[in-house]
Design an enzyme around this catalytic site. Sequence first.
Site, PDB file in Angstrom:
ATOM      1  N   HIS A   1       0.821  -1.219   0.000  1.00 11.67           N
ATOM      2  CA  HIS A   1       0.000   0.000   0.000  1.00 11.67           C
ATOM      3  C   HIS A   1       0.855   1.269   0.000  1.00 11.67           C
ATOM      4  CE1 HIS A   1      -3.450  -2.497   0.516  1.00 11.67           C
ATOM      5  NE2 HIS A   1      -3.129  -2.868   1.746  1.00 11.67           N
TER       6      HIS A   1
ATOM      7  N   HIS B   1      -5.981  -7.630  -0.355  1.00 19.03           N
ATOM      8  CA  HIS B   1      -6.217  -6.215  -0.640  1.00 19.03           C
ATOM      9  C   HIS B   1      -5.499  -5.786  -1.914  1.00 19.03           C
ATOM     10  CE1 HIS B   1      -6.541  -6.622   3.836  1.00 19.03           C
ATOM     11  NE2 HIS B   1      -7.679  -5.991   3.575  1.00 19.03           N
TER      12      HIS B   1
ATOM     13  N   ASP C   1      -2.301 -10.917  -2.121  1.00 19.20           N
ATOM     14  CA  ASP C   1      -2.859 -10.448  -0.860  1.00 19.20           C
ATOM     15  C   ASP C   1      -4.334 -10.125  -1.104  1.00 19.20           C
ATOM     16  OD1 ASP C   1      -1.846  -9.055   1.938  1.00 19.20           O
ATOM     17  OD2 ASP C   1      -3.505  -7.940   1.044  1.00 19.20           O
TER      18      ASP C   1
END
Length: 264
Positions: free
Chosen positions: A57, A98, A96
């Site tokens: 992220h 996300h 993952d």
Amino acid sequence: MKVAQVTELAPLAMLPHCLVDRQVLRPMRTHVGGTVLAAALAIVHGWAINLGGGMHHAHREDGSGWCPYADITLAIHKIREASAGAVQQVMVVDLDVHQGNGVERDKLHYNDKDLYIVDMYNSRTFPMDTKAKAAINVKVELIPGTTDEIYLSRLHAALDTAAQEFPNPQLVVYNAGTDILTGDPLGGFAVSPAAVQQRDATVFGFADRLKAPVVMVLSGGYTRASAGVIVESLTSLLRGMAAKLQGSAAEASLVADTCPAGDT
């Protein structure tokens, strides 16, 4: 204050910076070093695993979602620089739960046409970064409750597409979050430990078929079961690679025994 925002732990804003750096940021920087080192080892040995990292992220301008440093982007840049361009084409396989929006935003910023991204994630949870999605080459958006059969089927299809569109990666970066596991409070999928093992073996087999070195980073996992599942999966991967090496050694020995000296 920024660390508190990235980690979503407001009390960190009240602590002295030296304490936050020692207890939070320094271990995270160790993760970054691990990813860079693992990428280099993968180039040399064909594969490597960082028991951490995968802070997908974070990007060059900011961090979020417990990701203060962009270790994947940094590792790719370092490997390209150290290899003097010999390693240029890189594929990121982000599994993952996300969306890996930080890596994607960096790809857009640098207009990196030699970076190919496969991203399969829960489309109804954090970060839902619409802008970053433009960087994804193979986008697989799944819904909460996704089970083993659907997950693995969509993964195989995504990798088949990636192999056709980007057949010669010089490095595969595999972001192997275990937050896809059933019961993970931040994941929302219903994927079993056995399917996680199949997933990891599939990605390593995919890299092997493309004759590309692969570096694995562990990324997210927020259930107590994650650690045990990681151990089982890595054990299975290592056993598979050991068996392959033994098979190659046996084949070489057979050739040596069969061919007279100087006849090879």
